[in-house]
Design a protein around this motif. Structure first.
Motif, PDB file in Angstrom:
ATOM      1  N   PRO A 178      -8.886   6.823  -6.300  1.00  0.00           N
ATOM      2  CA  PRO A 178      -8.650   5.376  -6.417  1.00  0.00           C
ATOM      3  C   PRO A 178      -7.506   5.028  -7.377  1.00  0.00           C
ATOM      4  N   GLN A 179      -7.384   5.771  -8.457  1.00  0.00           N
ATOM      5  CA  GLN A 179      -6.293   5.530  -9.401  1.00  0.00           C
ATOM      6  C   GLN A 179      -4.946   5.900  -8.776  1.00  0.00           C
ATOM      7  N   MET A 180      -4.927   6.987  -7.983  1.00  0.00           N
ATOM      8  CA  MET A 180      -3.691   7.412  -7.350  1.00  0.00           C
ATOM      9  C   MET A 180      -3.245   6.374  -6.310  1.00  0.00           C
ATOM     10  N   VAL A 181      -4.180   5.858  -5.528  1.00  0.00           N
ATOM     11  CA  VAL A 181      -3.845   4.844  -4.530  1.00  0.00           C
ATOM     12  C   VAL A 181      -3.344   3.581  -5.215  1.00  0.00           C
ATOM     13  N   ALA A 182      -3.978   3.187  -6.306  1.00  0.00           N
ATOM     14  CA  ALA A 182      -3.542   1.997  -7.041  1.00  0.00           C
ATOM     15  C   ALA A 182      -2.131   2.185  -7.608  1.00  0.00           C
ATOM     16  N   LEU A 183      -1.802   3.409  -7.973  1.00  0.00           N
ATOM     17  CA  LEU A 183      -0.486   3.712  -8.515  1.00  0.00           C
ATOM     18  C   LEU A 183       0.593   3.675  -7.425  1.00  0.00           C
ATOM     19  N   ILE A 184       0.251   4.151  -6.234  1.00  0.00           N
ATOM     20  CA  ILE A 184       1.211   4.256  -5.146  1.00  0.00           C
ATOM     21  C   ILE A 184       1.332   2.952  -4.354  1.00  0.00           C
ATOM     22  N   ALA A 185       0.262   2.179  -4.233  1.00  0.00           N
ATOM     23  CA  ALA A 185       0.224   0.996  -3.375  1.00  0.00           C
ATOM     24  C   ALA A 185       1.379   0.009  -3.591  1.00  0.00           C
ATOM     25  N   PRO A 186       1.799  -0.297  -4.817  1.00  0.00           N
ATOM     26  CA  PRO A 186       2.895  -1.259  -4.984  1.00  0.00           C
ATOM     27  C   PRO A 186       4.234  -0.781  -4.407  1.00  0.00           C
ATOM     28  N   THR A 187       4.406   0.502  -4.189  1.00  0.00           N
ATOM     29  CA  THR A 187       5.676   1.023  -3.689  1.00  0.00           C
ATOM     30  C   THR A 187       5.743   1.070  -2.173  1.00  0.00           C
ATOM     31  N   ILE A 188       4.625   0.794  -1.486  1.00  0.00           N
ATOM     32  CA  ILE A 188       4.602   0.846  -0.030  1.00  0.00           C
ATOM     33  C   ILE A 188       5.204  -0.439   0.528  1.00  0.00           C
ATOM     34  N   HIS A 189       6.156  -0.290   1.429  1.00  0.00           N
ATOM     35  CA  HIS A 189       6.826  -1.440   2.033  1.00  0.00           C
ATOM     36  C   HIS A 189       5.852  -2.138   2.984  1.00  0.00           C
ATOM     37  N   PRO A 190       5.757  -3.470   2.959  1.00  0.00           N
ATOM     38  CA  PRO A 190       4.812  -4.196   3.817  1.00  0.00           C
ATOM     39  C   PRO A 190       4.990  -3.896   5.306  1.00  0.00           C
ATOM     40  N   ALA A 191       6.198  -3.634   5.762  1.00  0.00           N
ATOM     41  CA  ALA A 191       6.426  -3.349   7.173  1.00  0.00           C
ATOM     42  C   ALA A 191       5.792  -2.016   7.590  1.00  0.00           C
ATOM     43  N   SER A 192       5.581  -1.134   6.642  1.00  0.00           N
ATOM     44  CA  SER A 192       4.985   0.158   6.988  1.00  0.00           C
ATOM     45  C   SER A 192       3.482   0.053   7.148  1.00  0.00           C
ATOM     46  N   CYS A 193       2.906  -1.091   6.901  1.00  0.00           N
ATOM     47  CA  CYS A 193       1.460  -1.278   7.014  1.00  0.00           C
ATOM     48  C   CYS A 193       1.059  -1.887   8.354  1.00  0.00           C
ATOM     49  N   GLU A 194       1.922  -1.765   9.360  1.00  0.00           N
ATOM     50  CA  GLU A 194       1.599  -2.279  10.681  1.00  0.00           C
ATOM     51  C   GLU A 194       0.480  -1.450  11.308  1.00  0.00           C
ATOM     52  N   ALA A 195      -0.094  -1.979  12.378  1.00  0.00           N
ATOM     53  CA  ALA A 195      -1.217  -1.310  13.051  1.00  0.00           C
ATOM     54  C   ALA A 195      -0.832   0.044  13.620  1.00  0.00           C
ATOM     55  N   ASN A 196       0.425   0.207  14.023  1.00  0.00           N
ATOM     56  CA  ASN A 196       0.843   1.467  14.640  1.00  0.00           C
ATOM     57  C   ASN A 196       1.127   2.565  13.640  1.00  0.00           C
ATOM     58  N   SER A 197       1.390   2.237  12.413  1.00  0.00           N
ATOM     59  CA  SER A 197       1.708   3.259  11.428  1.00  0.00           C
ATOM     60  C   SER A 197       0.443   3.729  10.717  1.00  0.00           C
ATOM     61  N   PRO A 198       0.391   5.003  10.347  1.00  0.00           N
ATOM     62  CA  PRO A 198      -0.796   5.508   9.648  1.00  0.00           C
ATOM     63  C   PRO A 198      -0.899   4.918   8.261  1.00  0.00           C
ATOM     64  N   GLY A 199      -2.109   4.728   7.788  1.00  0.00           N
ATOM     65  CA  GLY A 199      -2.341   4.154   6.456  1.00  0.00           C
ATOM     66  C   GLY A 199      -2.360   5.210   5.395  1.00  0.00           C
ATOM     67  N   ILE A 200      -2.774   4.823   4.231  1.00  0.00           N
ATOM     68  CA  ILE A 200      -2.852   5.742   3.088  1.00  0.00           C
ATOM     69  C   ILE A 200      -4.070   6.600   3.247  1.00  0.00           C
TER      70      ILE A 200
END
Length: 59
Positions: free
Chosen positions: A37-59
């Protein structure tokens, strides 16, 4: 092993253990240093919003 020749529960459990793989060791050590959970919280702000589309894999 006990003197009577009968295996104890701990003897049976130990006999069934397999050697940990390198991946299992790596993940165990990584989680000890930085829990997921700490690692995801650390990485989450750097993920571009466009990469969070339904077709792209999540974290």
């Amino acid at each position: 092993m006990q003197a009577s020749g009968q295996l104890s529960f701990s003897d049976i459990e130990y006999a069934g253990k397999k050697k940990k793989t390198r991946r299992e060791l790596f993940l165990t050590r990584r989680d000890a240093l930085l829990p997921c959970p700490q690692m995801v919280a650390l990485i989450a702000p750097t993920i571009h919003p466009a990469s969070c589309e339904a077709n792209s894999p999540g974290i």
